[in-house]
Motif scaffolding. Structure first.
Motif, PDB file in Angstrom:
ATOM      1  N   PHE A 183       0.829  -1.203   0.000  1.00 45.24           N
ATOM      2  CA  PHE A 183       0.000   0.000   0.000  1.00 45.24           C
ATOM      3  C   PHE A 183       0.866   1.256   0.000  1.00 45.24           C
ATOM      4  N   VAL A 184       0.517   2.201  -0.891  1.00 40.85           N
ATOM      5  CA  VAL A 184       1.205   3.488  -0.949  1.00 40.85           C
ATOM      6  C   VAL A 184       0.301   4.604  -0.437  1.00 40.85           C
ATOM      7  N   ALA A 185      -0.908   4.717  -1.010  1.00 41.49           N
ATOM      8  CA  ALA A 185      -1.788   5.823  -0.637  1.00 41.49           C
ATOM      9  C   ALA A 185      -3.209   5.528  -1.099  1.00 41.49           C
ATOM     10  N   ALA A 186      -4.154   6.267  -0.515  1.00 42.80           N
ATOM     11  CA  ALA A 186      -5.554   6.220  -0.937  1.00 42.80           C
ATOM     12  C   ALA A 186      -6.012   7.648  -1.169  1.00 42.80           C
ATOM     13  N   TYR A 187      -6.675   7.877  -2.304  1.00 46.31           N
ATOM     14  CA  TYR A 187      -7.105   9.235  -2.666  1.00 46.31           C
ATOM     15  C   TYR A 187      -8.597   9.246  -2.962  1.00 46.31           C
ATOM     16  N   GLY A 188      -9.269  10.276  -2.497  1.00 45.94           N
ATOM     17  CA  GLY A 188     -10.701  10.441  -2.734  1.00 45.94           C
ATOM     18  C   GLY A 188     -11.444  10.336  -1.421  1.00 45.94           C
ATOM     19  N   ASN A 189     -12.528   9.579  -1.434  1.00 39.72           N
ATOM     20  CA  ASN A 189     -13.295   9.307  -0.217  1.00 39.72           C
ATOM     21  C   ASN A 189     -13.206   7.804   0.044  1.00 39.72           C
ATOM     22  N   VAL A 190     -12.024   7.372   0.439  1.00 39.15           N
ATOM     23  CA  VAL A 190     -11.737   5.944   0.608  1.00 39.15           C
ATOM     24  C   VAL A 190     -11.595   5.633   2.091  1.00 39.15           C
ATOM     25  N   GLN A 191     -12.359   4.653   2.563  1.00 40.58           N
ATOM     26  CA  GLN A 191     -12.233   4.175   3.939  1.00 40.58           C
ATOM     27  C   GLN A 191     -11.406   2.892   3.929  1.00 40.58           C
ATOM     28  N   THR A 192     -10.483   2.799   4.869  1.00 37.27           N
ATOM     29  CA  THR A 192      -9.624   1.621   4.940  1.00 37.27           C
ATOM     30  C   THR A 192      -9.791   0.927   6.281  1.00 37.27           C
TER      31      THR A 192
END
Length: 231
Positions: A183-192
């Motif tokens: 995993f590098v990054a999440a962009y937007g409206n992302v729930q992890t």
């Protein structure tokens, strides 16, 4: 804003960008009248002086935050780091970028930045101290840090990856499940949400990314590197 020179180097007009925050050691060369000064992301300190569990969380947060430098003035700066691949993300209003601290090369200074616990961005894991401590337990197995850098506002950021980038669209009926080490990054409206893929007894001692899985839901993009190598 940032412009790719090649797959491993970006350049930016510091004056037009309104200042640039980059990890220490990332500046390759510059032209013009540019000044550099140490910079601190809000939230990377503040709990370290407290005792007990809060102090533990604060020290871990400070330890995982990469040292950064603020560039200001008028000139063009070239950035790169350790020969790693780079990718530019142009931020839009209302969107959030959560990126592992070690995988953020630089960002325009006008972006709002903070350090949040890994578990605070969704799932039932919860934020705050308990979320941070759950994140620590998961991080011990996955190699992923306890905390992550969160950026929002208008501007742009540059990500780092080993072996190149994969862009995974999030938004279907099923979550996108990735190896936390990739995993590098999440962009937007992302729930992890970090979930155990194996029992605790099986996972202990293996240190395998497959012991934990990062479930990504919502709307946006998840960036994954084509390697499990920790940066």
């Amino acid at each position: 804003m940032f412009e790719k020179v090649n797959g491993k180097v970006v350049k930016v007009d510091v004056g037009m960008a309104g200042g640039v925050v980059a990890r220490s050691g990332a500046m390759l060369f510059y032209t013009g009248n540019v000044a550099f000064a140490p910079h601190q992301i809000p939230g990377a300190q503040g709990m370290g002086g407290m005792g007990g569990l809060m102090g533990l969380a604060g020290r871990a947060m400070a330890g995982e935050h990469e040292r950064t430098m603020l560039a200001q003035g008028n000139g063009e700066v070239h950035y790169g780091f350790a020969g790693l691949e780079v990718h530019v993300v142009h931020m839009q209003p209302g969107a959030t970028l959560r990126v592992e601290a070690s995988r953020l090369l630089a960002n325009t200074a006008g972006l709002q930045s903070s350090v949040v616990s890994v578990m605070s961005s969704g799932g039932g894991g919860g934020g705050g101290l308990m979320g941070a401590l759950r994140g620590a337990a998961s991080g011990a197995l996955t190699g992923q840090g306890m905390f992550t850098t969160q950026l929002s506002g208008q501007g742009s950021a540059v990500l780092l990856a080993h072996g190149g980038f994969l862009e995974l669209q999030v938004g279907g009926p099923n979550p996108v499940v990735v190896d936390p080490q990739a995993f590098v990054a999440a962009y937007g409206n992302v729930q992890t949400e970090l979930k155990a893929a194996l029992s605790w007894r099986d996972a202990v001692g293996r240190g395998s990314g497959e012991a934990m899985q990062l479930h990504c839901a919502g709307q946006g993009v998840v960036y994954v590197q084509a390697s499990e190598e920790k940066l």
